[in-house]
Design a protein around this motif. Structure first.
Motif, mmCIF file in Angstrom:
data_model
loop_
_atom_site.group_PDB
_atom_site.id
_atom_site.type_symbol
_atom_site.label_atom_id
_atom_site.label_comp_id
_atom_site.label_asym_id
_atom_site.label_seq_id
_atom_site.Cartn_x
_atom_site.Cartn_y
_atom_site.Cartn_z
ATOM 1 N N TYR A 102 0.836 -1.205 0.000
ATOM 2 C CA TYR A 102 0.000 0.000 0.000
ATOM 3 C C TYR A 102 0.872 1.256 0.000
ATOM 4 N N PHE A 103 1.890 1.232 0.865
ATOM 5 C CA PHE A 103 2.760 2.405 0.975
ATOM 6 C C PHE A 103 3.414 2.734 -0.360
ATOM 7 N N SER A 104 4.040 1.719 -0.964
ATOM 8 C CA SER A 104 4.846 1.990 -2.160
ATOM 9 C C SER A 104 3.974 2.398 -3.341
ATOM 10 N N TYR A 105 2.815 1.743 -3.465
ATOM 11 C CA TYR A 105 1.961 2.098 -4.597
ATOM 12 C C TYR A 105 1.454 3.543 -4.466
ATOM 13 N N ALA A 106 1.074 3.912 -3.237
ATOM 14 C CA ALA A 106 0.605 5.292 -3.013
ATOM 15 C C ALA A 106 1.738 6.291 -3.249
ATOM 16 N N ALA A 107 2.920 5.979 -2.735
ATOM 17 C CA ALA A 107 4.054 6.899 -2.858
ATOM 18 C C ALA A 107 4.521 7.023 -4.306
ATOM 19 N N SER A 108 4.265 5.969 -5.098
ATOM 20 C CA SER A 108 4.747 5.977 -6.486
ATOM 21 C C SER A 108 4.060 7.049 -7.331
#
Lengths: 302, 302
Positions: A32-38
């Motif tokens: 969740y974190f990485s997809y949002a931050a991407s």
């Protein structure tokens, strides 16, 4: 624009809410974190999955722009979480947790990863968080998430890593638990004394409150007529928060305020559907429009 | 600057919280409302007390600038409320309620009172609220408070008065109860369809949310390290809200936003001590400073 690295979990979630069900779908804090931050910057993901992890999920993350060079694929099964929510969507009930390959996860940063300036230690064993921190080479900003399980079971290790991070992102009951203080404001201030210069208290449908040296900042949750699944809201909040700061390459107080709003923006999209489904169709201009809506939600004239 | 009239209760409260106790102190919805509003404009109070009502309390209200010409003093005992709070200060437990002279209260507005442009119908029987509304001569703005007791017991009368007011001030569980809808945003929208053009949902320590035609506005609660007694917070919120609007003589959307912030400001002072104690020492510049703090609490740059 600066790079961002996250260490956390990649999981297969089975979630039941009053509004539906999703079985063995893509989940996990680092996911969740990485997809949002991407949506904001280049993100490097450090995690572990089993050989059973579906290839399409890897493609989903790659297509989103997530760097998977730090993702270990090892023998065994991927981490599984089974949870359910009642009408009070603020609290998940864990039905089953199978750590599987995650039980032996020992994060190891490559030479390139060690130099990443923005680092997020997602909710994992604080001893592992500390190991990662030892490997990082003077990052510009380190943020950390944790949960009741570690506050109870690994308090000493948690206090050790807390002493070395800049930002703690934590929910409200855990803020009280960690500080052993029922008043939320006193509790957040007590945590500042443990190391972090900023505490961001996530309060679910009640928004988020930042407490920093001598200053408060509050962002409400976006008014939603329909929340399908709150899973991942906290992690996407962190993803929007860190993603924005990394994109700007800044950590000054005004940037931190905007980062918190972008966190709330990303969380508000995540809960509109199960798993990462809503994020998969999300466009940059939708993010900007909702950011502007947040401004309208709280503005008033002096 | 326009005049403001409130119809509600004047009571003697006995309150126990985890932080102390106050016995037979000045309380009541119209009391808190009028004293808070008196910081902004001329307030006329319509209520009833018994012959036992302590004279010093009357002087307190008069000294605050509250017009008591509409206060009936009748034979019998003043309304008494006995309540207690646990550590969750969001919810009072009523230990005892003695309506006494309030049981036969029939509010009657004098000729001068009928012309008042700003009218607040505090939390009383909706049939009485309707009677007051019938006596008023085309007020500029009418706001109303209510509670679960009337939503359950006098739903039809409540719907009737709701159809004729401009603003409903109500807490969050009562919003859901009145609309028979678990989602707060849908519930508030449903109430807009019943008559009011603005619903202000009071959420205690989580702030307040305004829902109006096509627009939302959110104000957080002031971050407090110490809350001694939440009694009267909702009524002083309403007092700050209506007091500001009456002072400005305006009801446009921007003024309503500022009024909600002044409501939150006044409520934040009230809970700092028992009864009206904190308000009794409050200065105008403290109100202005806290209003500015609210601005700082939510501001961020686009």
């Amino acid at each position: 624009m600066a790079d961002l690295l996250v260490v956390g979990s990649v999981a297969l979630d089975s979630v039941t809410t009053p509004f539906g069900q999703a079985i063995e779908v893509l989940g996990g804090s680092a996911t969740y974190f990485s997809y949002a931050a991407s949506f904001f910057t280049e993100v490097k993901l450090v995690a572990v999955v089993g050989e059973d992890f579906p290839k399409p999920h890897l493609m989903t993350l790659k297509d989103g722009g997530v760097d998977l060079s730090g993702l270990q694929v090892t023998r065994g099964q991927t981490f599984r979480w089974v949870g359910e929510y009642g009408f009070d969507l603020n609290e998940a009930r864990t039905v089953d947790t199978r750590l599987n390959v995650f039980a032996d996860f020992r994060p190891s940063l490559s030479a390139a990863h060690r130099k990443v300036p923005f680092l997020f230690l997602a909710n994992i064993d604080p001893e592992l968080q500390l190991e990662v921190l030892r490997q990082a080479e003077r990052p510009q900003l380190v943020a950390l998430d944790t949960m009741n399980f570690w506050i109870e079971g690994k308090r000493q290790a948690l206090l050790k890593v807390l002493a070395e991070v800049d930002v703690l992102l934590i929910n409200d009951s855990e803020t009280r638990q960690l500080a052993r203080e029922p008043n939320l404001i006193k509790a957040a201030r007590a945590i500042l004394a443990l190391g972090p210069r900023t505490v961001v208290v996530k309060r679910g449908e009640y928004g988020a409150l930042m407490v920093s040296d001598g200053s408060f900042f509050f962002v409400p949750a976006y008014p939603m007529e329909s929340v399908l699944d709150p899973t991942g809201a906290g992690d996407t909040f962190a993803g929007g928060f860190m993603g924005y700061l990394a994109r700007e390459g800044r950590t000054d107080p005004e940037s931190v305020r905007r980062a918190i709003v972008f966190g709330a923006v990303m969380a508000s999209f995540t809960v509109e559907d199960f798993s990462l489904n809503r994020l998969l169709t999300l466009k940059a201009d939708e993010i900007e429009r909702r950011y502007a809506s947040f401004q309208d939600l709280v503005r008033f004239e002096i």
